[in-house]
Design a protein around this motif. Structure first.
Motif, PDB file in Angstrom:
ATOM      1  N   ARG A 371       0.945  -1.115   0.028  1.00 57.99           N
ATOM      2  CA  ARG A 371      -0.035  -0.130   0.004  1.00 57.99           C
ATOM      3  C   ARG A 371       0.987   1.276   0.070  1.00 57.99           C
ATOM      4  N   ASP A 372       1.824   1.310   0.768  1.00 59.29           N
ATOM      5  CA  ASP A 372       2.857   2.473   0.910  1.00 59.29           C
ATOM      6  C   ASP A 372       3.449   2.708  -0.321  1.00 59.29           C
ATOM      7  N   HIS A 373       3.912   1.469  -0.940  1.00 58.58           N
ATOM      8  CA  HIS A 373       4.396   1.595  -2.328  1.00 58.58           C
ATOM      9  C   HIS A 373       3.717   2.391  -3.417  1.00 58.58           C
ATOM     10  N   LEU A 374       2.493   1.813  -3.571  1.00 58.51           N
ATOM     11  CA  LEU A 374       1.503   2.265  -4.689  1.00 58.51           C
ATOM     12  C   LEU A 374       1.319   3.916  -4.078  1.00 58.51           C
ATOM     13  N   THR A 375       1.070   4.006  -2.976  1.00 53.34           N
ATOM     14  CA  THR A 375       0.540   5.520  -2.603  1.00 53.34           C
ATOM     15  C   THR A 375       1.897   6.304  -2.889  1.00 53.34           C
ATOM     16  N   ARG A 376       2.986   6.080  -2.809  1.00 53.66           N
ATOM     17  CA  ARG A 376       4.304   6.744  -3.085  1.00 53.66           C
ATOM     18  C   ARG A 376       3.976   7.022  -4.633  1.00 53.66           C
ATOM     19  N   GLN A 377       3.892   6.044  -5.518  1.00 54.03           N
ATOM     20  CA  GLN A 377       3.704   6.119  -6.797  1.00 54.03           C
ATOM     21  C   GLN A 377       2.695   7.363  -7.202  1.00 54.03           C
ATOM     22  N   ALA A 378       1.514   7.175  -6.716  1.00 56.78           N
ATOM     23  CA  ALA A 378       0.599   8.051  -6.873  1.00 56.78           C
ATOM     24  C   ALA A 378       0.960   9.360  -6.658  1.00 56.78           C
ATOM     25  N   ALA A 379       1.424   9.696  -5.520  1.00 61.16           N
ATOM     26  CA  ALA A 379       2.180  10.787  -5.135  1.00 61.16           C
ATOM     27  C   ALA A 379       3.084  11.431  -6.023  1.00 61.16           C
ATOM     28  N   ARG A 380       3.941  10.452  -6.233  1.00 66.08           N
ATOM     29  CA  ARG A 380       5.145  10.860  -7.276  1.00 66.08           C
ATOM     30  C   ARG A 380       4.652  11.581  -8.495  1.00 66.08           C
ATOM     31  N   LEU A 381       3.390  10.732  -9.186  1.00 63.86           N
ATOM     32  CA  LEU A 381       2.825  11.347 -10.436  1.00 63.86           C
ATOM     33  C   LEU A 381       2.051  12.605 -10.284  1.00 63.86           C
ATOM     34  N   HIS A 382       1.405  12.780  -9.138  1.00 64.14           N
ATOM     35  CA  HIS A 382       0.533  13.937  -8.946  1.00 64.14           C
ATOM     36  C   HIS A 382       1.540  14.988  -8.862  1.00 64.14           C
ATOM     37  N   ALA A 383       2.724  14.730  -7.936  1.00 64.84           N
ATOM     38  CA  ALA A 383       3.646  16.076  -7.981  1.00 64.84           C
ATOM     39  C   ALA A 383       4.321  16.439  -9.311  1.00 64.84           C
ATOM     40  N   GLU A 384       4.523  15.523  -9.977  1.00 67.85           N
ATOM     41  CA  GLU A 384       5.108  15.777 -11.570  1.00 67.85           C
ATOM     42  C   GLU A 384       3.907  16.559 -12.174  1.00 67.85           C
TER      43      GLU A 384
END
Length: 386
Positions: A371-384
């Motif tokens: 869950r943490d890994h997928l949340t980080r992936q979503a946050a990374r794309l949102h930030a970009e």
């Protein structure tokens, strides 16, 4: 000679299954033999530090047999059984190859549920304590004790109708391997140890294929998580941390198994793992051959999970659009479907859809680390996107 200052618990663990096998071969039922072996181990814990035996295994067999005789005499007044059990054999002999194989087969008996087969295999063949097994599976010790007791009662007195199923044992060992590390026991390492033992007992290329698969996966274990416990996907793993000796051994074992021309699902999975392990990078991986092996695996053991992993490989081999087309043929309720869709959409350049899908996948994750890994992936794309 056992060190009188410290009890060799590893020796006890290695010896306990052999003691159990000898008692069963002498006529003890499985449950009574296991109980007697445990009482002998308790006696060893009490006496060995002060009076270590010259022959630890012979000592344990002798004491366990005496415990079994005492229990049998106290529980039964039937003279026939009493007379049969009266004579006490000399210490030993050590368990034979057939005894060990029989115990493997019995612990994976078709009458047992997969979870019971796993617990009984770790207890009777692996020599782990009930506490260690309970901690590894994150359940209370009394719960695991009841599970093991029920399993022992289920198989006690049963006879195998045929020679036993190496495939059933292999599936049980694979379940153990996939639990990884928990508590104070590395179940992956324990599964490898037991699979090595099984591979030496049966002439079955699938068992060797399973051993190769375990070695190839275990070779990458040091690079799968960061210091904070975060998951590291295959594409970002530090391949210099992979255990090249295990990879070489796994590939050698796999090639010997494949040469037997009796392909099975574990060999196909090992072939896929070997192609990943042998590649210098994700980009240099032979994805076309991996897709071909997934096709072989789907023919041998069709499942939505195989098709899902194949869609990822197709996306690498033929492009993300092809991967998405393959994904469209799969039921969206399959675990990790949404995470794979997110990965393929990101590879295809649709970052907004990928971010949304990563967030959805995080909600569906079955573990905190995932869950943490997928949340980080979503946050990374949102930030970009900002």
């Amino acid at each position: 000679m056992t060190d009188p200052r410290a009890l060799d618990e590893d020796l006890l663990r290695r010896t306990a299954p052999a003691v159990l096998q000898v008692l069963v071969r002498r006529g003890a039922d499985f449950t009574s033999a296991e109980d007697a072996a445990q009482e002998a181990l308790i006696e060893a814990l009490r006496t060995w530090p002060e009076q270590p035996p010259r022959d630890p295994q012979g000592w344990l067999i002798t004491v366990a047999w005496r415990k079994f005789l005492d229990a049998a005499r106290s529980e039964s007044s039937r003279r026939r059984r009493e007379e049969r059990l009266e004579a006490e054999p000399p210490p030993g002999p050590a368990a034979t190859r057939d005894d060990t194989l029989w115990l493997f087969f019995l612990c994976a008996h078709p009458s047992l549920t997969p979870s019971s087969a796993v617990a009984l295999t770790l207890r009777a063949v692996g020599g782990l304590t009930t506490r260690q097994i309970a901690e590894a599976y994150l359940v209370p010790e009394p719960t695991m004790a009841q599970r093991i007791s029920r399993a022992k009662r289920t198989v006690s007195g049963r006879r195998l109708d045929g020679p036993g199923s190496a495939a059933s044992v292999a599936r049980t060992l694979y379940l153990i391997f996939n639990e990884g590390y928990s508590g104070d026991v590395d179940l992956s390492a324990e599964a490898i140890r037991l699979t090595r033992e099984l591979a030496g007992l049966v002439d079955d290329p699938e068992v060797h294929g399973l051993l190769a698969l375990m070695l190839l996966h275990h070779a990458r274990s040091a690079s799968r998580t960061a210091a904070d416990g975060a998951l590291i996907p295959l594409a970002r793993q530090d391949r210099s941390r992979w255990d090249t000796a295990l990879i070489r051994e796994g590939i050698d074992i796999l090639l010997q198994a494949l040469a037997r021309d009796r392909l099975g699902e574990f060999q196909a999975q090992a072939a896929i793992a070997a192609l990943h392990a042998d590649a210098p990078s994700t980009q240099e991986t032979d994805w076309v051959q991996i897709v071909q092996w997934y096709d072989e695996l789907a023919a041998l053991a069709p499942s939505p999970v195989v098709q899902l992993n194949r869609a990822v490989a197709v996306g690498e081999a033929d492009g993300p659009r092809a991967g998405l087309a393959a994904l469209a043929q799969i039921d969206p309720s399959v675990p990790r479907y949404t995470a794979v869709a997110a990965h393929l959409h990101e590879a295809d350049g649709d970052r907004r859809a990928a971010a949304r899908l990563y967030a959805e996948a995080a909600q569906q994750a079955r573990s905190l680390a995932e869950r943490d890994h997928l949340t980080r992936q979503a946050a990374r794309l949102h930030a970009e996107e900002l």
